[in-house]
Design a protein around this motif. Structure first.
Motif, PDB file in Angstrom:
ATOM      1  N   UNK A 180      -3.086   8.704  19.207  1.00  0.00           N
ATOM      2  CA  UNK A 180      -3.821   7.638  18.526  1.00  0.00           C
ATOM      3  C   UNK A 180      -5.292   7.586  18.887  1.00  0.00           C
ATOM      4  N   UNK A 181      -5.761   8.574  19.617  1.00  0.00           N
ATOM      5  CA  UNK A 181      -7.143   8.450  20.074  1.00  0.00           C
ATOM      6  C   UNK A 181      -8.135   8.475  18.917  1.00  0.00           C
ATOM      7  N   UNK A 182      -7.770   9.158  17.839  1.00  0.00           N
ATOM      8  CA  UNK A 182      -8.680   9.175  16.686  1.00  0.00           C
ATOM      9  C   UNK A 182      -8.730   7.821  15.980  1.00  0.00           C
ATOM     10  N   UNK A 183      -7.790   6.945  16.322  1.00  0.00           N
ATOM     11  CA  UNK A 183      -7.716   5.653  15.634  1.00  0.00           C
ATOM     12  C   UNK A 183      -8.115   4.484  16.533  1.00  0.00           C
ATOM     13  N   UNK A 203      -1.118   6.742   7.552  1.00  0.00           N
ATOM     14  CA  UNK A 203      -1.612   6.263   8.850  1.00  0.00           C
ATOM     15  C   UNK A 203      -2.975   5.627   8.710  1.00  0.00           C
ATOM     16  N   UNK A 204      -3.864   6.348   8.062  1.00  0.00           N
ATOM     17  CA  UNK A 204      -5.234   5.837   7.939  1.00  0.00           C
ATOM     18  C   UNK A 204      -5.240   4.517   7.182  1.00  0.00           C
ATOM     19  N   UNK A 205      -4.404   4.447   6.157  1.00  0.00           N
ATOM     20  CA  UNK A 205      -4.352   3.214   5.375  1.00  0.00           C
ATOM     21  C   UNK A 205      -3.751   2.064   6.179  1.00  0.00           C
ATOM     22  N   UNK A 220       0.833  -1.212   0.000  1.00  0.00           N
ATOM     23  CA  UNK A 220       0.000   0.000   0.000  1.00  0.00           C
ATOM     24  C   UNK A 220       0.868   1.262   0.000  1.00  0.00           C
ATOM     25  N   UNK A 221       1.891   1.262   0.846  1.00  0.00           N
ATOM     26  CA  UNK A 221       2.759   2.443   0.924  1.00  0.00           C
ATOM     27  C   UNK A 221       3.532   2.629  -0.387  1.00  0.00           C
ATOM     28  N   UNK A 222       4.085   1.524  -0.903  1.00  0.00           N
ATOM     29  CA  UNK A 222       4.879   1.617  -2.134  1.00  0.00           C
ATOM     30  C   UNK A 222       4.056   2.100  -3.318  1.00  0.00           C
ATOM     31  N   UNK A 223       2.816   1.631  -3.359  1.00  0.00           N
ATOM     32  CA  UNK A 223       1.953   2.009  -4.460  1.00  0.00           C
ATOM     33  C   UNK A 223       1.709   3.527  -4.469  1.00  0.00           C
ATOM     34  N   UNK A 224       1.454   4.032  -3.274  1.00  0.00           N
ATOM     35  CA  UNK A 224       1.092   5.438  -3.167  1.00  0.00           C
ATOM     36  C   UNK A 224       2.311   6.354  -3.214  1.00  0.00           C
TER      37      UNK A 224
END
Lengths: 506, 506
Positions: free
Chosen positions: B470-473, B446-448, B402-406
């Motif tokens: 990290x509270x939002x996650x 992060x979200x991904x 995912x990271x490499x793609x983006x």
């Protein structure tokens, strides 16, 4: 099916229910009495309700016959009369959740029951509760050799898990006398301990994930087997040892470990109680002990007189320590012997034996493990208490002195998991004393023992839980503030108070 | 003393406080706003309040200078601006309790701070809170060799406890990079993990007793050091990992154990990630590993280029595993070598080395431990996440893809405690990318990443806690029901919401 028949025992029990019960139930939630009369007063469940239960679990899994009540409604305490309103045996997690949601809608109190081997009345249904027996949730799945975990239904028998682990070349280390019938869900709900705690900890340490149905009817999937998860409060910990008062444990991901290799057992005669602690100290700093148990000469005499075992050695000693350890290598036994010689030189140990075969190991273990059954003929008063290990010698003397002073004819038998500070106090009923009178005197003893426990900052329940049997004594171990907080936490998970009401506290 | 002076940083911060903060604080307890303006808006504490604080802890222990704010008001996250209303340094448990009671009376929000080495902002005071720094509660007492426990003030440094244990011939096994400055109270509040978890568990496993001051101002003495205590819910467990949101840890009875003997380290080059798991499985079933860490070839290259270390061997490998175990006997190394040969035969391991001296052991450990400092010059995006160990290989591939793609120009460095399923993801900032732009892209990453964590039933915080960062996650790991229950539990211990508000959840 016999589901439509009502309990004969319950009918007769109706008038026998103590008058105090109603106020007991109301005290937690005065504004909203949650027991319908049929539930608390032990009346039969009506046909509409039975039909609703059957719609969830099937006709065959709803039981209202007196035999089922007697089987499923009590644990090993045997001092409470079983009187569930109905027994249901769900087969799936979803059925348990549906039952709890029905109970919420109908204001029914619930008792969850596992292997029913508890010793504090935690799984007793004596007040017409809906008894949810988890025996049928006995499947195991998703074993993973790398994670060393397996998912167990709440009804999996402890021994079943132990055997499964062995087949996979692994080990489930929590072990105790009732492993052949206790269930994983019950073990978790009581945080069961046993004979290997000094090395492996309590059940708490082996629960990697937990599925529970709360008193709100929610299904929670707690921790999902993760080894590390610091994402907020670890709610799993509340259900471990929660005695079914917050919710019902329906499934657990259990951790397994490497099996111990070549276990050896030492039995040592020690000069006095404080010497046992010196022995513990000497060994635990050099070897990873898998057990450190103790028993008194009186206990040994009973076991020897009762059966086919011989004394481990002739030299008399007031107390005996049983140590178990892994023979990791050829050096280990040599190390154990060097430590033994040191203990003899110090005057702590008067004699000892070491097992040279599995058969010898088993027989040495039996000197400790046969005590409970041997003394059962004296219908003993039993108590499961703990203090810091270092305080055990003083504590024991103190308890003995108080009991002897008051009742010089009482014979006291001590044994237990002394490496954890956990001792089992047993007082034998004198043959010429009536049971009623003995029980009355033991009630007096209980209060005195718990007062000593309190003075020593100990626990009134080391490993058996509180249930019904010890709830009046909880304040000897927990402060008023702690108990108030516990009650508030119960309200969070079980706002209607339907989950195992009257257990742990009122 | 400089206590009467106000923070210059706070004054300028006043207008910089995000508008969302007020609603954030109110959301938990809409009916009762508990922050006074001076507290939430970062205004200076007035003289009356400062005098009340000084009356409790003494003039010298109240700090309102900007240097103290900068020192005590943040942790190692460094992304938050420190802005405590005042810093107080109590010297006794009673003073902490009096401070909390004052905070209740004055409606002041409190942040407790320990060694301030946290990585999630749990100890950050950015909103004019009363900062209670526990540094002065640094005494140790009541060591007992038989119980192997010692009572530590919350401010005892981890290394201080480790050294104390060593002097007594014992061992405190929780160890991590910040042991030289992290404090026991903070370790407990974040349930700190580290490099020996696979053998010794997290901080949770070493807390035999806990004294806390709740948000109600009550002083609770939880478990009193007992090894076994099944008397009701184990409230201690909520404060462990509670990040100061339920109360302040003021004192703990810490468990010690036998020190490991003759540690050896193996570093193995492995063919791919799934082979690492086969290696883990092979070794853990035969040896009690004290560590099982991993790092990538990229991580190794950075460490070698940066300093004075050599490659452990010339054969290249994509990943490396570091195993540590005790040389219990002469047989152990032979066993380790036999297992090594098996792993080579299976094609899992391409090469390896074993330490033959303490110096070699330390250098092999440095290959793993120097990574963090080495890559710090690239200002890496860091994440501390976990999944089941068996799922790590798939999980890593998924995240990388995912990271490499983006962002194909991002360099990913992996390392971590793979034996626990705990990996540290590090993404290096390309030198030609502006920090702002990098951070923005990392927010997307992060979200991904957290979405993948969720898909793998993993944890968004394996060992660092949630705090502010990290509270939002949190909802990627905990269900809505769990988070709601956590909030209700907070209300039980902290009904006014004064304890570390806005941490873990809003």
């Amino acid at each position: 099916m016999g589901a439509k028949g009502a309990y004969d025992t319950i009918r007769t029990l109706k008038n026998a229910v103590p008058a105090g019960l109603l106020s007991l139930c109301n005290s937690a939630h005065k504004s909203q009495p949650y027991f319908r009369e049929r539930n608390i007063m032990g009346l039969e469940f009506d046909e509409h309700l039975i039909a609703k239960l059957a719609a969830i679990v099937g006709d065959e899994q709803v039981r209202t016959d007196s035999q089922s009540a007697a089987i499923y409604g009590i644990d090993w305490t045997r001092v409470y009369q079983p009187a569930p309103g109905a027994v249901v045996l769900p087969k799936t997690v979803e059925q348990v959740q549906a039952l709890v949601q029905l109970a919420i809608a109908e204001n029914l109190a619930i008792v969850a029951s596992g292997g029913r081997t508890g010793l504090s009345g935690g799984a007793v249904a004596a007040r017409g509760e809906l008894l949810i027996a988890l025996d049928n949730l006995n499947g195991m799945r998703d074993f993973n050799a790398i994670d060393r975990t397996v998912v167990c239904g709440a009804g999996v028998i402890t021994e079943q898990l132990q055997n499964f682990a062995e087949q996979e070349g692994l080990f489930y280390p929590v072990d105790f006398a009732s492993s052949g019938s206790s269930q994983i869900g019950g073990n978790i709900s009581t945080n069961a301990g046993g004979i290997k705690v000094i090395r492996y900890g309590m059940t708490r340490d082996w629960v990697a994930g937990l599925k529970v149905v709360t008193g709100n009817g929610q299904l929670l999937d707690l921790n999902k087997g993760l080894k590390k998860n610091n994402a907020g409060y670890d709610l799993r910990q509340l259900f471990i040892g929660g005695e079914g008062t917050l919710g019902i444990v329906v499934e657990a991901t259990m951790q397994l470990c490497r099996p111990p290799v070549d276990l050896s057992v030492l039995v040592l005669g020690v000069s006095d109680m404080s010497a046992i602690m010196d022995v513990l100290n000497t060994y635990q700093n050099k070897l990873d002990l898998t057990a450190f148990e103790f028993f008194s000469e009186r206990a040994l005499q009973k076991v020897i007189a009762h059966g086919d075992l011989n004394r481990p050695f002739e030299t008399p000693a007031e107390y005996y320590a049983l140590l178990e350890f892994e023979q990791i290598s050829a050096d280990t036994e040599e190390l154990a012997m060097t430590l033994f010689e040191h203990c003899v030189e110090q005057g702590w140990v008067v004699d000892g034996v070491v097992s040279q075969s599995t058969a010898q190991l088993k027989n040495l273990w039996r000197l400790r493990e046969d005590i409970s059954e041997t003394i059962s003929r004296w219908m003993p008063y039993k108590n499961d208490i703990s203090v810091l290990p270092s305080r055990v010698p003083d504590f024991l003397l103190n308890v003995e002195s108080v009991v002897n002073q008051q009742y010089p004819d009482f014979e006291i038998i001590w044994f237990g998991h002394i490496g954890d500070g956990n001792v089992h106090l047993n007082i034998l009923k004198p043959d010429d004393l009536a049971m009623d009178e003995f029980q009355q005197r033991c009630d007096v003893v209980s209060k005195q023992v718990f007062a000593i426990v309190e003075a020593y900052d100990g626990s009134v329940s080391a490993e058996h839980g509180v249930g019904l049997l010890k709830k009046d004594y909880l304040s000897y171990t927990r402060s008023k503030e702690e108990i108030d907080l516990m009650k508030q936490i119960k309200t969070v998970f079980d706002p209607r108070g339907i989950m195992n009401p009257g257990k742990i506290f009122d």
